[in-house]
Design a protein around this motif. Sequence first.
Motif, PDB file in Angstrom:
ATOM      1  N   PHE A  16       0.852  -1.183   0.000  1.00 54.15           N
ATOM      2  CA  PHE A  16       0.000   0.000   0.000  1.00 54.15           C
ATOM      3  C   PHE A  16       0.892   1.238   0.000  1.00 54.15           C
ATOM      4  N   LEU A  17       0.840   2.002  -1.084  1.00 57.99           N
ATOM      5  CA  LEU A  17       1.664   3.203  -1.216  1.00 57.99           C
ATOM      6  C   LEU A  17       0.755   4.427  -1.174  1.00 57.99           C
ATOM      7  N   VAL A  18       0.855   5.176  -0.074  1.00 56.13           N
ATOM      8  CA  VAL A  18       0.048   6.386   0.083  1.00 56.13           C
ATOM      9  C   VAL A  18       0.856   7.532  -0.507  1.00 56.13           C
ATOM     10  N   GLN A  19       0.697   7.722  -1.799  1.00 57.01           N
ATOM     11  CA  GLN A  19       1.428   8.760  -2.507  1.00 57.01           C
ATOM     12  C   GLN A  19       0.839   8.932  -3.896  1.00 57.01           C
ATOM     13  N   LYS A  20       1.209  10.024  -4.524  1.00 59.08           N
ATOM     14  CA  LYS A  20       0.794  10.237  -5.904  1.00 59.08           C
ATOM     15  C   LYS A  20       1.541   9.248  -6.795  1.00 59.08           C
ATOM     16  N   GLY A  21       0.889   8.847  -7.861  1.00 55.68           N
ATOM     17  CA  GLY A  21       1.527   7.934  -8.800  1.00 55.68           C
ATOM     18  C   GLY A  21       2.804   8.508  -9.377  1.00 55.68           C
ATOM     19  N   GLU A  22       2.813   9.823  -9.565  1.00 56.53           N
ATOM     20  CA  GLU A  22       4.002  10.486 -10.120  1.00 56.53           C
ATOM     21  C   GLU A  22       5.190  10.433  -9.168  1.00 56.53           C
ATOM     22  N   ALA A  23       4.942  10.148  -7.894  1.00 57.01           N
ATOM     23  CA  ALA A  23       6.000  10.160  -6.887  1.00 57.01           C
ATOM     24  C   ALA A  23       6.582   8.775  -6.603  1.00 57.01           C
ATOM     25  N   VAL A  24       6.089   7.751  -7.273  1.00 55.30           N
ATOM     26  CA  VAL A  24       6.601   6.394  -7.057  1.00 55.30           C
ATOM     27  C   VAL A  24       8.077   6.354  -7.423  1.00 55.30           C
ATOM     28  N   THR A  25       8.881   5.698  -6.571  1.00 54.69           N
ATOM     29  CA  THR A  25      10.327   5.637  -6.800  1.00 54.69           C
ATOM     30  C   THR A  25      10.828   4.210  -7.011  1.00 54.69           C
TER      31      THR A  25
END
Length: 166
Positions: free
Chosen positions: A75-84
């Motif tokens: 579960f990644l609580v972040q904007k899709g553009e911020a995925v690293t």
Amino acid sequence: MYLSIRLQLGYDHLVPEQDVWDFCCDHGYLGGAAYKSQCFKDVYFVDPVTSIMDNLKNRFQTFVYSADNKSQAHFLVQKGEAVTQFVQGNVCIVGVGGLMICDILKSLAQNNLLQAKRLILGPHRDPEKIVELIEKDALFKKYKLIKQKDVMENGRKREFFIFDAI
């Protein structure tokens, strides 16, 4: 778990034994169905809204989670553009605007993180932006449109796109 027409279409086109990235996942129905099927590697739920993701995690633990499932949920609580992280397997972005989908894909591609085998995209508006981006931007020269379909949902025509890596 009930899937809408578009989510079912997306699910039906997932490449088995690969990761599933459910961007802008909202309630997590698509990713949840993928996890529950046990036909996929890791399933990533990505959404920037904390309350939505907290609710999804709670529902997931209660209704979907299985200790013997070979898949893992993230579960990644972040904007899709911020995925690293490297984004591999299936990328699903359904139910947001075409411009948002383009922003997510551009960011991943510019950071050399987009390594998906399949892109499953279902914008609710501005569908032409997606085709324009992927067909004309050099960052996406490794993807080819394999399916474009009009889907009627709630009295509205929505376009649906599937691109495969070449």
